[in-house]
Write a protein that holds these residues in place. Sequence first.
Motif, mmCIF file in Angstrom:
data_model
loop_
_atom_site.group_PDB
_atom_site.id
_atom_site.type_symbol
_atom_site.label_atom_id
_atom_site.label_comp_id
_atom_site.label_asym_id
_atom_site.label_seq_id
_atom_site.Cartn_x
_atom_site.Cartn_y
_atom_site.Cartn_z
ATOM 1 N N GLY A 288 -2.020 -5.534 34.355
ATOM 2 C CA GLY A 288 -1.637 -4.717 35.500
ATOM 3 C C GLY A 288 -0.842 -5.447 36.557
ATOM 4 N N CYS B 253 -0.808 -13.287 33.709
ATOM 5 C CA CYS B 253 -1.311 -11.910 33.722
ATOM 6 C C CYS B 253 -2.725 -11.908 34.314
ATOM 7 N N GLU C 223 3.318 -7.451 32.079
ATOM 8 C CA GLU C 223 2.668 -6.810 33.225
ATOM 9 C C GLU C 223 1.630 -5.796 32.768
ATOM 10 N N ALA C 224 1.900 -5.150 31.657
ATOM 11 C CA ALA C 224 0.974 -4.132 31.150
ATOM 12 C C ALA C 224 -0.317 -4.739 30.604
ATOM 13 N N LEU D 131 3.297 -2.638 23.779
ATOM 14 C CA LEU D 131 3.950 -1.684 24.672
ATOM 15 C C LEU D 131 4.951 -0.797 23.948
#
Length: 468
Positions: A345, A393, A341-342, A276
């Motif tokens: 999603g 996740c 979270e990335a 990220l």
Amino acid sequence: MIMSRIEAPRDETTGHLTDRLLAGLPADAVLVDPDVTTSYAHDMASFCPAGAPAVVVLPRTVEQVQHVLRTATDLRVPVVPQGARTGLSGGANATEGCIVLSLTRMDRILEISPVDRIAVVEPGVVNAVLSRAVEEHGLSYPPDPSSWEMCTIGGNIGTASGGLCCVKYGVTAEYVLGLDVVLADGRLMSTGRRTAKGVAGYDLTRLFVGSEGSLGVVVRAVLALKPKPPRQLVLAAEFGSAAAACDAVCKIMAGGHVPSLLELMDRTTVKAVNDLTRMGLPESTEALLLAAFDTPDPAADLAALGGLCEEAGATQVVPADDAAESELLLQARRTSLVALEAVKGTTMIDDVCVPRSRLGDLIEGVERIAEKHRLTIGVVAHAGDGNTHPTVCFDAQDPDECRRARESFDEIMALGLELGGTITGEHGVGVLKKEWLAREIGPVGVEMQRAVKAAFDPLGLLNPGKLF
């Protein structure tokens, strides 16, 4: 907002409720447009049902809050108090047809006293705003949840939140000296004190901390402050296994050291942060331990701690040279949950806390659960106090993956209890962990907690459906 209120569909029940509320609130404080009220329906937790509010109110004064609670009692309408809705357990989720009582406009710092070392604040004050304000007086408000730039003091009190500095300074509950609380029937009650000491009667202040708005609505808080500490320096230690990192944590704590921060990131989390942010954290590591001291001679303390890390098997120990480098390392930790979270999603962030001596067992158990369910689960932890955040996740559009995510989340909580821990160290129970609270405290504990709830809220109007 006024136009939204006038143009919104209006049935007889909602119309009567709205009219009663407007008798004691300005028009811009009463929202009924579904397009607006829907945005207040839930916090940041996954898998937590939320109903549609009948109305959202945004009071600015204690008297306005009292009016809302009196109206709710007269009409038997449930009330869901809210802060910034950064919670992770569904504790601020609306129930169908409720009044959402958003306290974000009550955001004044009423007093800062360097002599008494207290701050008096309204519930909508943002944590970071308070922290910066007291720093100007040479003071510190230590509780610092990861969402400190957004979360409010009222929300922090409601969930008894923690943060990165808990290992040395403790959690929110240890800083709340007194409260003004509006009860379900609209009466105003004061608890606690503003003195350094005080043991008069039952400790009702501590009872309200962590009650998630189920006993009353906090409208003012007296908070303890500390002298502003020296700027901390941070050390990063790489380990070839999570077990070795957890062994280092045990050596540090058993050795009597008092770091201002002791955080752990597993390899999954380190990779996610790098993906990220492009920070260049060492992805070859299985676990990254961050430690900090805010003592008069932090470099010497870090050197001693670094030696313990090497004894535990650290492959590399790198102390920061200055405050800027320290802040960069802390930023990596603060972005961990966003980075995870990335990955897919959506995340479910667990919050199990175990004895420090069982931290390694918890992390190894999470690895097994992740493999069993074929999921990515990253672990970040306030390692110094055993509070872990295994973060599941998953793809919210994949039903099977959602099922596996929920099952893994529950298995992690079961593991935490098996290891002598608790289902929540700082996020609260809310909707997400209701079933697990009953398992942890047992039937007698549930009975007594319900009795306390009934004493303060006999009609069951305050944040119904939460906790138990």
